[in-house]
Design an enzyme around this catalytic site. Structure first.
Site, short mmCIF file in Angstrom:
data_model
loop_
_atom_site.label_atom_id
_atom_site.label_comp_id
_atom_site.label_asym_id
_atom_site.label_seq_id
_atom_site.Cartn_x
_atom_site.Cartn_y
_atom_site.Cartn_z
N CYS A 73 0.81 -1.21 0.00
CA CYS A 73 0.00 0.00 0.00
C CYS A 73 0.85 1.27 0.00
O CYS A 73 2.00 1.25 0.42
CB CYS A 73 -0.91 -0.02 1.23
SG CYS A 73 -2.28 1.15 1.10
N ASP A 93 -6.10 -3.15 11.65
CA ASP A 93 -5.04 -2.18 11.45
C ASP A 93 -4.83 -1.38 12.73
O ASP A 93 -5.67 -1.37 13.63
CB ASP A 93 -5.44 -1.23 10.30
CG ASP A 93 -4.26 -0.47 9.71
OD1 ASP A 93 -3.13 -0.61 10.19
OD2 ASP A 93 -4.49 0.27 8.73
#
Length: 184
Positions: free
Chosen positions: A6, A111
């Protein structure tokens, strides 16, 4: 193991991640040092072959913001701190990923509270979701194997863990993907 790299912002990083075997590339449209604009995302998208997912990452976006980004060829929408109903984003017909265990999204993302911060989750104390989930939050080459063994996620997602001085490090990208896929 499904691996998403990412926060890519350069052609070289995208090519490196794809060639190393990334299953997904994440473009950050939220305010971040890794943020890309629509034009950059369109240009980088051209380097990503069919079969590699292209995930747009958003922080409490409007439907209009997501719509503009979807036009660059996204295959998935990742939401953080959403205030609009999830159904508002289903209209695009793309899988939804959300950083919330209570979400009805297609994929749950475990996360850190501040995405992209490099803050490491304590995998030993997390409860494994009973549905499809990806693990993020402070993953890097040194800890991804232990994280996968501890949590048995469906995928892993890394951003700052493959950086040196806030820039993507191509050797770390390759090593992370190799290490994560060894755990499968």
């Amino acid at each position: 193991m499904f691996v998403k790299i990412c926060g890519l912002t350069t052609e070289a990083s995208v090519v490196t991640a794809v060639e190393a075997g990334a299953d997904a590339i994440g473009f950050v449209f939220a305010d971040s040092p890794r943020q890309v604009d629509i034009k950059t995302a369109q240009r980088l998208r051209q380097l990503i072959p069919d079969g590699v997912r292209v995930v747009g990452v958003f922080l409490d976006p409007t439907v209009k913001e997501v719509e503009a980004a979807v036009a660059c060829g996204l295959t998935d929408i990742q939401l953080h701190r959403r205030t609009r109903p999830l159904e508002a984003f289903r209209q695009f017909g793309l899988p939804l990923i959300e950083a919330s265990q209570q979400s009805e999204a297609d994929v749950i993302l475990l996360d850190a509270p501040t995405p992209g911060s490099g803050e490491t989750l304590n995998w030993e104390t997390l409860e494994r979701p009973e549905r499809t989930f990806w693990l993020a939050g402070g993953l890097n080459v040194d800890n991804v194997g232990a994280a996968i063994r501890a949590m048995r996620p469906d995928g892993v997602d890394v951003s700052s863990g493959v950086e040196t001085n806030k820039q993507k490090n191509h050797d770390k990208i390759r090593a992370f993907i190799r290490r994560a896929k060894e755990e499968t």
